[in-house]
Design an enzyme around this catalytic site. Structure first.
Site, PDB file in Angstrom:
ATOM      1  N   HIS A  46      -7.053  11.395   5.085  1.00 24.38           N
ATOM      2  CA  HIS A  46      -8.363  10.915   5.529  1.00 24.38           C
ATOM      3  C   HIS A  46      -9.219  12.137   5.858  1.00 24.38           C
ATOM      4  O   HIS A  46      -9.143  12.686   6.945  1.00 24.38           O
ATOM      5  CB  HIS A  46      -8.235  10.000   6.743  1.00 24.38           C
ATOM      6  CG  HIS A  46      -7.638   8.670   6.400  1.00 24.38           C
ATOM      7  ND1 HIS A  46      -8.346   7.498   6.428  1.00 24.38           N
ATOM      8  CD2 HIS A  46      -6.398   8.328   5.979  1.00 24.38           C
ATOM      9  CE1 HIS A  46      -7.571   6.499   6.045  1.00 24.38           C
ATOM     10  NE2 HIS A  46      -6.381   6.973   5.778  1.00 24.38           N
TER      11      HIS A  46
ATOM     12  N   GLU B 130      -6.849  -1.285  -3.584  1.00 26.42           N
ATOM     13  CA  GLU B 130      -7.207   0.125  -3.395  1.00 26.42           C
ATOM     14  C   GLU B 130      -6.795   0.957  -4.596  1.00 26.42           C
ATOM     15  O   GLU B 130      -5.722   0.754  -5.167  1.00 26.42           O
ATOM     16  CB  GLU B 130      -6.488   0.676  -2.143  1.00 26.42           C
ATOM     17  CG  GLU B 130      -6.771   2.156  -1.868  1.00 26.42           C
ATOM     18  CD  GLU B 130      -6.111   2.666  -0.580  1.00 26.42           C
ATOM     19  OE1 GLU B 130      -5.121   2.061  -0.136  1.00 26.42           O
ATOM     20  OE2 GLU B 130      -6.604   3.676  -0.045  1.00 26.42           O
TER      21      GLU B 130
ATOM     22  N   HIS C 285     -11.858   6.371   1.939  1.00 26.56           N
ATOM     23  CA  HIS C 285     -11.884   7.716   2.540  1.00 26.56           C
ATOM     24  C   HIS C 285     -11.740   8.808   1.492  1.00 26.56           C
ATOM     25  O   HIS C 285     -11.063   8.644   0.489  1.00 26.56           O
ATOM     26  CB  HIS C 285     -10.749   7.841   3.555  1.00 26.56           C
ATOM     27  CG  HIS C 285      -9.421   7.343   3.029  1.00 26.56           C
ATOM     28  ND1 HIS C 285      -8.476   8.168   2.511  1.00 26.56           N
ATOM     29  CD2 HIS C 285      -8.911   6.087   2.920  1.00 26.56           C
ATOM     30  CE1 HIS C 285      -7.436   7.456   2.115  1.00 26.56           C
ATOM     31  NE2 HIS C 285      -7.671   6.182   2.334  1.00 26.56           N
TER      32      HIS C 285
ATOM     33  N   ASP D 293       0.855  -1.182   0.000  1.00 20.77           N
ATOM     34  CA  ASP D 293       0.000   0.000   0.000  1.00 20.77           C
ATOM     35  C   ASP D 293       0.893   1.235   0.000  1.00 20.77           C
ATOM     36  O   ASP D 293       1.679   1.441   0.931  1.00 20.77           O
ATOM     37  CB  ASP D 293      -0.899  -0.042   1.249  1.00 20.77           C
ATOM     38  CG  ASP D 293      -2.002   1.005   1.220  1.00 20.77           C
ATOM     39  OD1 ASP D 293      -1.869   2.013   0.493  1.00 20.77           O
ATOM     40  OD2 ASP D 293      -2.989   0.822   1.965  1.00 20.77           O
TER      41      ASP D 293
ATOM     42  N   ASP E 107      -3.377   7.293  -3.289  1.00 18.82           N
ATOM     43  CA  ASP E 107      -3.257   6.220  -2.305  1.00 18.82           C
ATOM     44  C   ASP E 107      -3.767   4.963  -2.993  1.00 18.82           C
ATOM     45  O   ASP E 107      -4.917   4.928  -3.446  1.00 18.82           O
ATOM     46  CB  ASP E 107      -4.121   6.612  -1.090  1.00 18.82           C
ATOM     47  CG  ASP E 107      -4.200   5.559  -0.007  1.00 18.82           C
ATOM     48  OD1 ASP E 107      -3.488   4.540  -0.085  1.00 18.82           O
ATOM     49  OD2 ASP E 107      -4.998   5.767   0.939  1.00 18.82           O
TER      50      ASP E 107
ATOM     51  N   GLU F 262     -11.101   1.152  -0.748  1.00 16.78           N
ATOM     52  CA  GLU F 262     -10.232   0.038  -0.393  1.00 16.78           C
ATOM     53  C   GLU F 262     -10.950  -1.115   0.299  1.00 16.78           C
ATOM     54  O   GLU F 262     -10.984  -1.177   1.520  1.00 16.78           O
ATOM     55  CB  GLU F 262      -9.034   0.508   0.437  1.00 16.78           C
ATOM     56  CG  GLU F 262      -9.325   1.445   1.579  1.00 16.78           C
ATOM     57  CD  GLU F 262      -8.026   1.962   2.231  1.00 16.78           C
ATOM     58  OE1 GLU F 262      -7.094   1.168   2.414  1.00 16.78           O
ATOM     59  OE2 GLU F 262      -7.961   3.159   2.537  1.00 16.78           O
TER      60      GLU F 262
END
Ligand code: MN
Ligand code: MN
Length: 310
Positions: A173, A292, A165, A94, A105, A198
Site C-alpha cells: 500500500h 481485484e 492502492h 484475495d 495483488d 479493488e
C-alpha cells in the site's frame, strides 16, 4: 534482480518477469476460486493456495485472505482453524505474491448461490470499467467514477472506506489510493505506475462501509522494540528477516514456534512493534463481493497483470 522503487520505468527483462508472475498468480487464484464450495475447509484453501505460489518459485506478498459473506476482507485461517465454507453466501479469495519485491495483488468472488451472482458480477463489471480508465494523464477520480457509476447504476452500493492502492517495490500500500467513490483531489496516472484496483460491492440497503471486528489475524512489522522476552525477540527477528514490512499471519510463525507463540503477536501490537489488521465486516452485516486486479499503466494502454481468464 531488484527494482529501484524511485525509477519510473522497468526494463524489458523486469517487465517480462512481472508479467510472468501475474500470469502464474492469476492461474493459481482462478483455479482455487473454482474449488470453493460448501463444506471445504478454509485452512485447506488458504494453505493450498499459498503452497502453489511458492511452488511457482515466488514469495507470498501477504497471507491468502478468504473472507465470507459480510466479512469484506482480512480474514485468514489461524492455527487450528476449523472454519468451513458455508452452503450459501459469497466468498472472497484475495491473494498476493511477489518476485524480488515486485508485487501482484488480486481477488475473485464466488457466489455460492444464485441470489448473489449479480452482486459478484457487478463487482467484476466495476473492475473492468475502472481498468479502461487506467491511462497516463487520467486522474484517479475518473477511475473512481467508473467504479461508482457501474455499481450504482446496477442498483448496488460501493463500500466507501475500502480502496485500491498504488504498489511499489516491497510496498503493498504505497500511499496513493483509488477510492470506490469519487473524491476530490487528484493524482494523475503516469506511465510505469502499478495499481491494485479493488471494487467492493454490497446491497443498496446496507450501510456501505466496513468496521474492524475481533482480534487481528493479519499483522505487519512496525518498528523494532527492546524486550527481554525470548519469544518476542525471536518473533521480531523472524519477521524482519522473512517478511520485511509485508503482512504475515500467525499460521506462518506457528510452524516454527508452535504453542510458545501464545499471544505474543497481540502483545507486540500493544507494544507498537506490530500493526494488526482485524477482519473488516460490513457495518450492517450485509453481503459483500470484491474483484481485484493489479494493473500496469503504459502509453499503449493498461496491462492487466493478473487478468488471466478464469
Ligand atoms: Mn487484495
Ligand atoms: Mn489490494
Amino acid at each position: 534482480m531488484a527494482l529501484d522503487p524511485t525509477r519510473i520505468k522497468m526494463d524489458e527483462e523486469e517487465m517480462e518477469a512481472y508479467i510472468k508472475l501475474g500470469e502464474y498468480h492469476s492461474h493459481v487464484l482462478n483455479s482455487f476460486a473454482r474449488n470453493i464450495k460448501g463444506n471445504v475447509k478454509v485452512a485447506e484453501l488458504v494453505e493450498g493456495s499459498e503452497r502453489s505460489i511458492k511452488e511457482g518459485g515466488y514469495e507470498l506478498a501477504f497471507p491468502t485472505n478468504l473472507s465470507i459473506n459480510e466479512v469484506a476482507a482480512h480474514y485468514t485461517a489461524y492455527p487450528g482453524d476449523e472454519t468451513s465454507i458455508p452452503e450459501s453466501g459469497v466468498v472472497k479469495l484475495d491473494m498476493g505474491a511477489h518476485l524480488n519485491g515486485m508485487i501482484v495483488d488480486a481477488a475473485r468472488s464466488i457466489a455460492l448461490n444464485e441470489k448473489y451472482e449479480e452482486l459478484v458480477h457487478v463487482a467484476k463489471d466495476a473492475l473492468d470499467s475502472a481498468i479502461k480508465r487506467m491511462l497516463p494523464g487520467n486522474k484517479i477520480r475518473e477511475v473512481s467514477e467508473a467504479i461508482y457509476n457501474t455499481i450504482v447504476s446496477a442498483g448496488y452500493k460501493p463500500i466507501q472506506n475500502l480502496t485500491g492502492h498504488k504498489i511499489e517495490i516491497y510496498v503493498l500500500h504505497a500511499g496513493t489510493e483509488i477510492p470506490n467513490v469519487p473524491v476530490r483531489g487528484g493524482y494523475r496516472l503516469k506511465e510505469g505506475d502499478i495499481f491494485a484496483i479493488e471494487p467492493f460491492v454490497t446491497f443498496p440497503e446496507a450501510k456501505g462501509y466496513v468496521v474492524p471486528v475481533g482480534d487481528p489475524l493479519i499483522f505487519s512489522f512496525r518498528k523494532k522494540i527492546r524486550t527481554r522476552d525470548e519469544i518476542e525477540r525471536k518473533v521480531i527477528r523472524l519477521i524482519e528477516k522473512k517478511y520485511n514490512r509485508l503482512p504475515f499471519c500467525e499460521r506462518w510463525l506457528f510452524k516454527e514456534l508452535g504453542h510458545r507463540l501464545n499471544n505474543t503477536l497481540l502483545r507486540l501490537i500493544e507494544r507498537r512493534a506490530l500493526i494488526g489488521y482485524p477482519p473488516l465486516v460490513e457495518a450492517s452485516r450485509k453481503m459483500v463481493a470484491q474483484y481485484e486486479d493489479t494493473v500496469l499503466v503504459t502509453s499503449d494502454g493498461p496491462i492487466r497483470l493478473t487478468g488471466g481468464t478464469p
